[in-house]
Design a protein around this motif. Sequence first.
Motif, short mmCIF file in Angstrom:
data_model
loop_
_atom_site.label_atom_id
_atom_site.label_comp_id
_atom_site.label_asym_id
_atom_site.label_seq_id
_atom_site.Cartn_x
_atom_site.Cartn_y
_atom_site.Cartn_z
N SER A 39 0.70 -1.23 0.06
CA SER A 39 0.01 -0.05 -0.09
C SER A 39 0.67 1.23 -0.13
N LYS A 40 2.17 1.20 0.66
CA LYS A 40 2.99 2.22 0.63
C LYS A 40 3.62 2.47 -0.75
N ILE A 41 3.95 1.58 -1.60
CA ILE A 41 4.60 1.47 -2.90
C ILE A 41 3.34 2.06 -3.68
N LYS A 42 2.07 1.67 -3.59
CA LYS A 42 0.94 2.07 -4.35
C LYS A 42 0.74 3.58 -4.19
N ALA A 43 1.02 4.18 -2.97
CA ALA A 43 0.66 5.61 -2.77
C ALA A 43 1.70 6.37 -3.27
N ILE A 44 2.86 5.75 -3.77
CA ILE A 44 3.98 6.34 -4.31
C ILE A 44 3.77 6.31 -5.98
N CYS A 45 3.74 4.87 -6.28
CA CYS A 45 3.47 4.77 -7.75
C CYS A 45 2.06 4.62 -8.53
N GLY A 46 1.08 4.69 -7.54
CA GLY A 46 -0.16 4.30 -7.99
C GLY A 46 -0.70 3.12 -8.38
N GLU A 47 -1.76 2.85 -9.05
CA GLU A 47 -2.17 1.45 -9.33
C GLU A 47 -1.32 1.14 -10.53
N GLY A 48 -1.71 0.10 -11.20
CA GLY A 48 -1.28 -0.53 -12.57
C GLY A 48 0.08 -0.79 -12.48
N ILE A 49 0.70 -1.46 -11.19
CA ILE A 49 2.08 -1.93 -11.12
C ILE A 49 1.91 -3.21 -11.86
N SER A 50 3.10 -3.32 -12.86
CA SER A 50 3.19 -4.44 -13.83
C SER A 50 4.42 -5.34 -13.19
N SER A 51 5.24 -4.75 -12.44
CA SER A 51 6.54 -5.57 -11.82
C SER A 51 7.00 -4.62 -10.90
N ILE A 52 7.68 -5.58 -9.79
CA ILE A 52 8.40 -4.95 -8.61
C ILE A 52 9.76 -5.72 -8.59
N THR A 53 10.84 -5.40 -8.62
CA THR A 53 12.21 -5.91 -8.50
C THR A 53 12.99 -5.23 -7.46
N ALA A 54 13.39 -6.24 -6.50
CA ALA A 54 14.71 -5.75 -5.64
C ALA A 54 15.95 -5.21 -6.36
N ASP A 90 19.15 -2.23 -1.80
CA ASP A 90 18.24 -1.75 -0.76
C ASP A 90 16.98 -0.91 -1.48
N ASN A 91 16.79 -1.05 -2.76
CA ASN A 91 15.58 -0.23 -3.45
C ASN A 91 14.79 -1.11 -3.99
N PHE A 92 13.51 -0.80 -4.30
CA PHE A 92 12.68 -1.48 -5.35
C PHE A 92 12.82 -0.78 -6.57
N VAL A 93 12.80 -1.27 -7.76
CA VAL A 93 12.65 -0.73 -8.98
C VAL A 93 10.99 -1.13 -9.46
N VAL A 94 10.20 -0.12 -9.68
CA VAL A 94 8.70 -0.54 -9.97
C VAL A 94 8.46 -0.07 -11.35
N THR A 95 7.65 -0.80 -12.12
CA THR A 95 7.33 -0.55 -13.45
C THR A 95 5.66 -0.60 -13.28
N ALA A 140 13.75 1.01 2.73
CA ALA A 140 13.38 1.35 4.06
C ALA A 140 11.95 2.24 4.09
N SER A 141 11.79 3.07 3.01
CA SER A 141 10.56 4.09 3.24
C SER A 141 9.26 3.30 3.06
N VAL A 142 9.28 2.08 2.40
CA VAL A 142 8.15 1.34 2.28
C VAL A 142 7.91 0.06 3.15
N LEU A 143 8.62 -0.11 4.31
CA LEU A 143 8.57 -1.15 5.45
C LEU A 143 7.19 -1.16 5.91
N ALA A 144 6.70 -2.15 6.10
CA ALA A 144 5.38 -2.43 6.80
C ALA A 144 5.42 -1.81 8.16
N GLU A 145 4.52 -1.32 8.61
CA GLU A 145 4.45 -0.44 9.95
C GLU A 145 5.00 -1.37 11.07
N ARG A 146 4.59 -2.69 11.05
CA ARG A 146 5.07 -3.66 12.14
C ARG A 146 6.51 -3.95 12.13
N CYS A 147 7.15 -3.84 11.00
CA CYS A 147 8.49 -3.81 10.68
C CYS A 147 9.24 -2.65 10.98
#
Length: 329
Positions: A117-132, A135-140, A153-160
């Motif tokens: 949900s944090k990644i979608k807040a940055i990139c929006g919907e329509g995510i086709s791929s996420i690769t590590a 320490d980063n994620f590359v999102v298309t 680190a900016s999109v870690l789950a709250e519990r983490c």
Amino acid sequence: MQKITREQLIEKASELLSNGTVSAVLGWGAGEFSYDVTPTIFKTVEELKNGFVFSDFCGANFSKYLVAKTQKIEGKILVFLKPCDTYSFNQLLTEHRFDREKVYAVGIPCEGMADISKIKAICGEGISSITADGDNFVVTTLYDDEPITINGASVLAERCVNCKSKKHVAYDELMGEDGDVLDSGRFDEVARLEAMTPDERFAFWQNELSRCIRCNACRDACPACTCEKCVFDNPKSGVENKSPANSFEEKLFHIIRAFHVAGRCTDCGECSRVCPQNIPLHLLNRKFIKDINEFYGDYQAGAEVGSRAPLVNYTTEDLEPGEVFNREG
């Protein structure tokens, strides 16, 4: 972000299947999307090689799945447990919800899982791929010409972000090094809510709970909710599996659930993780945990098998109701 690899887990699972230690593996399988990982049962080495997944989106707490799976599968089940999962594992054993002899638990280290949900807040919907990528994620996405790079680190789950422990409290075998119980800030947000006026707190929860669609995902994922029959499945209760008819009923579901798990909740965060409306349900449970710690002394559900929660362990030293209601905040 992960210190253990998919290949290492497949190797361990294949070894235990091949030598007969276990007859099945409870692991992660691919869902519809790269981030949509789903709990899956594997019974052969071939199935593991073809379908086993391990990534930064493997946040599901497998402990609850053992309640049903140990009753249906012959022989032992291998389960991989992150440190936070082991507390729920112990709590379920304390409540006699599954047969320990039917499980082979392998503890695995965890440096935190990502929150889609944090990644979608940055990139929006329509995510086709996420690769590590380190320490980063590359999102298309379907809507951007260029990939988007996000700091992990900016999109870690709250519990983490507010992890309570890197220490496994239950396992048959441990992969990697064990960690320690952490002094996290997991009660900071609860304290902020306590500092509000009653009207402000009511407005906060009214806003949050008004988004509830009564999908029951929080109940279904919660390791503390394992009743064979739930009051919310009873057609005579008046609140059976339906959208809230009014604002009172809307709150009633979550208030009852919070009281139901009080003293038993291990703060695994599954309720908030699976909520499609992103309601911070874990804060209700943390309020109970914080109060129990302050009223009865520090207590962590699931820290050891057989421990009795303060709420079911009466002593003559227990506080009186007046002490609770006269407390500031």
